[in-house]
Design an enzyme around this catalytic site. Structure first.
Site, short mmCIF file in Angstrom:
data_model
loop_
_atom_site.label_atom_id
_atom_site.label_comp_id
_atom_site.label_asym_id
_atom_site.label_seq_id
_atom_site.Cartn_x
_atom_site.Cartn_y
_atom_site.Cartn_z
N GLN A 1 4.01 -9.84 13.01
CA GLN A 1 4.23 -8.58 13.72
C GLN A 1 2.92 -7.91 14.13
O GLN A 1 2.93 -6.81 14.68
CB GLN A 1 5.11 -7.63 12.90
CG GLN A 1 4.46 -7.05 11.66
CD GLN A 1 5.48 -6.31 10.81
OE1 GLN A 1 6.37 -6.89 10.21
NE2 GLN A 1 5.38 -4.99 10.76
N TYR B 1 0.87 -1.18 0.00
CA TYR B 1 0.00 0.00 0.00
C TYR B 1 0.90 1.23 0.00
O TYR B 1 0.85 2.08 0.87
CB TYR B 1 -0.99 0.00 1.17
CG TYR B 1 -2.29 0.66 0.79
CD1 TYR B 1 -3.19 0.01 -0.06
CD2 TYR B 1 -2.59 1.94 1.22
CE1 TYR B 1 -4.36 0.63 -0.46
CE2 TYR B 1 -3.77 2.57 0.82
CZ TYR B 1 -4.64 1.90 -0.02
OH TYR B 1 -5.81 2.51 -0.42
N HIS C 1 7.51 5.32 1.19
CA HIS C 1 8.14 4.08 0.72
C HIS C 1 9.00 4.36 -0.52
O HIS C 1 10.12 3.86 -0.64
CB HIS C 1 7.08 3.06 0.32
CG HIS C 1 6.20 2.58 1.43
ND1 HIS C 1 4.85 2.85 1.47
CD2 HIS C 1 6.46 1.83 2.54
CE1 HIS C 1 4.32 2.27 2.54
NE2 HIS C 1 5.27 1.66 3.21
#
Ligand code: AMP
Length: 297
Positions: free
Chosen positions: A64, A32, A37
């Site tokens: 996680q 996403y 990023h």
């Protein structure tokens, strides 16, 4: 751009690059993708050079997430992510399935798989010092999942360097510690947090916010700025700074503070006196959505 789905194929490719003497830069993500990023992909490219290999992993790592967290509704859009990775100059996107990464995971790990020849995943990496505070206190098994998946990814991608975001300051510190402690031959780069125009740190989770929450979410970055101004001229007791910030965050009616901490940026230990160079981190709920941010004072 190549898309790799199996762990065996990823490792085969990485070993081939190694034999050829190719440089490899790596950016692990949960997909996403946003401009934060992509800034890491660009940083990997810049450091590894035009002919080196840049690998982006897109994998929503189940280990996680806590049992009450947003694993099943974590946003996903692989088609769009692939387009963005291609445009950002990635050479390979590694996007494995859970069955590839954690064979047999989900079955009780402490139960022997009677008559079942399939392997069951049962090995974790636990960092025991930096993982206890802040995000680790709020999310007890979170960093165990992060260190485990990152170690696995290092072994599959065999990168020379890996880029993480300063947005997740504690995560980057823990990965640096793990890399050092376990002698992974990987250089860890920490790239700056990319923010929206109003200061909100970009995050895949921002899309959970409704319009009113999104407007008030700016309170996180404003709190960091406020702390920066408070210690600019002279240091002050961290307790006083934190009380002021708690009150400040309470001024946003939709915000519910989880924690605010002032700490040493390297050791992550809380400071008694907040001053220039102290790191500030906070986590704030808007409804069920939990946002984090941090910055150097
Ligand atoms: P995630 O997909 O949330 O697991 O994040 C993958 C990587 O992107 C981690 O190293 C994050 O720290 C980094 N990252 C996430 N948000 C940002 C941001 N706003 N700016 C820079 N890096 C980020």
């Amino acid at each position: 751009m190549r898309i790799v789905r199996s762990t065996a194929a990823m490792q085969r490719l990485a070993r081939q690059w190694q034999r050829q003497g190719q440089r490899v830069g790596f950016v692990p993500t949960m997909g996403y993708l946003h401009a934060g990023h992509l800034s890491l992909v660009q940083e990997a490219r810049r450091r590894i050079g035009p002919v080196g290999q840049v690998v982006v992993s897109i994998y929503v790592n189940p280990t996680q997430f806590g049992p009450q967290e947003d694993l099943s509704r974590y946003p996903r859009d692989l088609k769009r992510d692939l387009r963005l990775c291609r445009a950002a100059g990635a050479d390979v996107v590694f996007t494995p399935t859970d069955a590839e990464m954690y064979p047999g995971w989900g079955k009780a790990a402490d139960e022997p798989a009677h008559g079942d020849a399939r392997p069951t995943f049962s090995t974790y990496i636990v960092e025991e010092q930096l993982s206890r505070c802040m995000e680790g206190a709020a999310r007890p098994t979170h960093f165990r999942g992060v260190t485990t998946v990152v170690a696995k990814l290092f072994n599959l991608v065999l990168p020379e360097l890996t880029v993480f975001g300063a947005k997740d300051w504690q995560q980057a510190a823990i990965i640096q510690r793990m890399t050092h402690d376990l002698n992974f031959p990987v250089k860890i780069i920490v790239a700056p947090t990319v923010r929206a125009l109003d200061g909100l740190a970009l995050s895949s989770r921002n899309q959970y916010l409704d319009a009113a929450q999104r407007a008030q979410a700016v309170i996180l970055s404003q709190a960091i700025k406020r702390a920066r101004v408070a210690v600019r001229r002279k240091s002050m007791p961290a307790a006083r700074l934190k009380t002021d910030l708690r009150n400040f965050i309470a001024s946003a009616p939709l915000a519910r503070l989880d924690y605010v901490e002032a700490f040493d940026p390297d050791t992550l230990t809380p400071v008694i006196t907040a001053k220039r160079g102290t790191q500030l981190a906070l986590a704030v709920f808007f409804g069920p959505t939990r946002l984090i941010d941090n910055g150097r004072l």
